[in-house]
Design a protein around this motif. Structure first.
Motif, PDB file in Angstrom:
ATOM      1  N   ALA A 183       0.849  -1.189   0.000  1.00 16.32           N
ATOM      2  CA  ALA A 183       0.000   0.000   0.000  1.00 16.32           C
ATOM      3  C   ALA A 183       0.886   1.242   0.000  1.00 16.32           C
ATOM      4  CB  ALA A 183      -0.897   0.005   1.231  1.00 16.32           C
ATOM      5  N   PRO A 184       0.543   2.242  -0.796  1.00 14.16           N
ATOM      6  CA  PRO A 184       1.328   3.483  -0.756  1.00 14.16           C
ATOM      7  C   PRO A 184       1.120   4.218   0.559  1.00 14.16           C
ATOM      8  CG  PRO A 184      -0.620   3.782  -2.116  1.00 14.16           C
ATOM      9  CD  PRO A 184      -0.582   2.329  -1.745  1.00 14.16           C
ATOM     10  N   SER A 185       2.044   5.080   0.891  1.00 13.88           N
ATOM     11  CA  SER A 185       1.917   5.882   2.105  1.00 13.88           C
ATOM     12  C   SER A 185       0.632   6.707   2.047  1.00 13.88           C
ATOM     13  CB  SER A 185       3.133   6.798   2.244  1.00 13.88           C
ATOM     14  OG  SER A 185       3.000   7.628   3.373  1.00 13.88           O
ATOM     15  N   GLY A 186      -0.110   6.715   3.123  1.00 13.74           N
ATOM     16  CA  GLY A 186      -1.354   7.475   3.161  1.00 13.74           C
ATOM     17  C   GLY A 186      -2.515   6.795   2.461  1.00 13.74           C
ATOM     18  N   TRP A 187      -2.430   5.493   2.256  1.00 12.47           N
ATOM     19  CA  TRP A 187      -3.488   4.760   1.549  1.00 12.47           C
ATOM     20  C   TRP A 187      -4.849   4.982   2.200  1.00 12.47           C
ATOM     21  CZ3 TRP A 187      -6.961   0.938   2.951  1.00 12.47           C
ATOM     22  CH2 TRP A 187      -7.613   0.288   1.897  1.00 12.47           C
ATOM     23  N   VAL A 188      -5.880   5.275   1.351  1.00 13.63           N
ATOM     24  CA  VAL A 188      -7.230   5.520   1.864  1.00 13.63           C
ATOM     25  C   VAL A 188      -8.295   4.783   1.055  1.00 13.63           C
ATOM     26  CG1 VAL A 188      -6.764   7.737   2.997  1.00 13.63           C
ATOM     27  CG2 VAL A 188      -7.339   7.679   0.561  1.00 13.63           C
ATOM     28  N   GLY A 189      -7.920   3.655   0.422  1.00  8.25           N
ATOM     29  CA  GLY A 189      -8.948   2.844  -0.216  1.00  8.25           C
ATOM     30  C   GLY A 189      -8.762   2.552  -1.685  1.00  8.25           C
ATOM     31  N   ALA A 190      -7.746   3.105  -2.326  1.00  6.87           N
ATOM     32  CA  ALA A 190      -7.545   2.889  -3.757  1.00  6.87           C
ATOM     33  C   ALA A 190      -7.112   1.444  -4.034  1.00  6.87           C
ATOM     34  CB  ALA A 190      -6.479   3.849  -4.289  1.00  6.87           C
ATOM     35  N   SER A 191      -7.296   1.023  -5.292  1.00  4.82           N
ATOM     36  CA  SER A 191      -6.870  -0.310  -5.765  1.00  4.82           C
ATOM     37  C   SER A 191      -7.529  -1.425  -4.959  1.00  4.82           C
ATOM     38  CB  SER A 191      -5.339  -0.439  -5.715  1.00  4.82           C
ATOM     39  OG  SER A 191      -4.727   0.566  -6.493  1.00  4.82           O
ATOM     40  N   TRP A 192      -8.838  -1.302  -4.803  1.00  2.00           N
ATOM     41  CA  TRP A 192      -9.603  -2.280  -4.024  1.00  2.00           C
ATOM     42  C   TRP A 192      -9.556  -3.656  -4.700  1.00  2.00           C
ATOM     43  CZ3 TRP A 192     -11.506  -3.615   0.371  1.00  2.00           C
ATOM     44  CH2 TRP A 192     -12.532  -4.565   0.450  1.00  2.00           C
ATOM     45  N   ALA A 193      -9.333  -4.697  -3.922  1.00  2.00           N
ATOM     46  CA  ALA A 193      -9.308  -6.081  -4.395  1.00  2.00           C
ATOM     47  C   ALA A 193      -8.371  -6.269  -5.589  1.00  2.00           C
ATOM     48  CB  ALA A 193     -10.717  -6.561  -4.737  1.00  2.00           C
ATOM     49  N   SER A 194      -7.164  -5.737  -5.450  1.00  2.96           N
ATOM     50  CA  SER A 194      -6.144  -5.884  -6.483  1.00  2.96           C
ATOM     51  C   SER A 194      -5.659  -7.344  -6.555  1.00  2.96           C
ATOM     52  CB  SER A 194      -4.949  -4.992  -6.194  1.00  2.96           C
ATOM     53  OG  SER A 194      -5.311  -3.633  -6.220  1.00  2.96           O
TER      54      SER A 194
END
Length: 199
Positions: A183-194
């Motif tokens: 997860a990138p720093s500050g992750w807030v929900g992007a790339s769900w169920a990658s």
């Protein structure tokens, strides 16, 4: 409640595990808090006296219908080989969208005991594998072995039958969850169920 009493809303304490270094408890809170705009559950770390050392409210994850998935942290699995400031653990989620079961990913987190923070380590991931009918597998349950390898069982979304067991191996002190699927720093929900291919 109907009796005029004020009671605590614990959001469905579901499963807990002991962190190996701090000896604190990491606990999944299954239910969302829709009254405060939170469509997902929460993860907390508790001290042995019951006080909360850290809390992580899972972000709202948009679904294709224009609403939000109900993302419910169900299972917690702790890495017994953690060292340094981060104690690693993985959460398995139950996910519902539009009243139907959706992809149930796993996500690795770290508890930083030096500043009492829970941080996402990996993206929320699935294997990307499918059955013979090209139905995608969801993750079902997980377990770290004594070497820090993370083993995960799979099942077909919306069905009861299972698929192959997969592993994210710990090699030279790290797993792919912490590198190629991080997860990138500050992750807030992007790339769900990658998709994160297992080893």
């Amino acid at each position: 409640n109907i009796f005029g009493q004020s009671v605590g809303w614990c959001r469905g304490l579901t499963e807990m595990a002991v962190l190996p270094l701090s000896q604190e408890f990491v606990v999944s809170q299954y239910n969302q808090d829709v009254w405060n705009g939170q469509q997902s559950g929460r993860i907390i770390v508790m001290n042995t006296d019951g006080s909360v050392a850290a809390s992580y409210t899972y972000p709202n994850i948009p679904n294709p219908a224009g609403g939000y998935y109900s993302v419910n942290p169900r299972e917690v699995d702790v890495d017994p080989t953690s060292n340094g400031s981060l104690e690693y653990f993985t959460v398995v989620f139950d996910v519902v969208g539009d009243g139907e079961q959706s992809a149930s990913p796993i996500q690795e987190f770290g508890y930083n005991r030096s500043n009492n923070q829970i941080v996402p380590v990996s993206l929320p991931i699935v294997s990307g594998e499918t059955d013979s009918s090209r139905q995608p597998y969801r993750y079902d349950t997980a377990h770290y072995d004594a070497k820090g390898d993370l083993w995960v069982t799979q099942a077909v979304t919306g069905q009861l039958y299972g698929g192959p067991i997969v592993v994210y191996a710990k090699s030279s002190g790290v797993r792919s969850l912490e590198t190629t699927c991080a997860a990138p720093s500050g992750w807030v929900g992007a790339s769900w169920a990658s998709s994160c291919p297992p080893d």
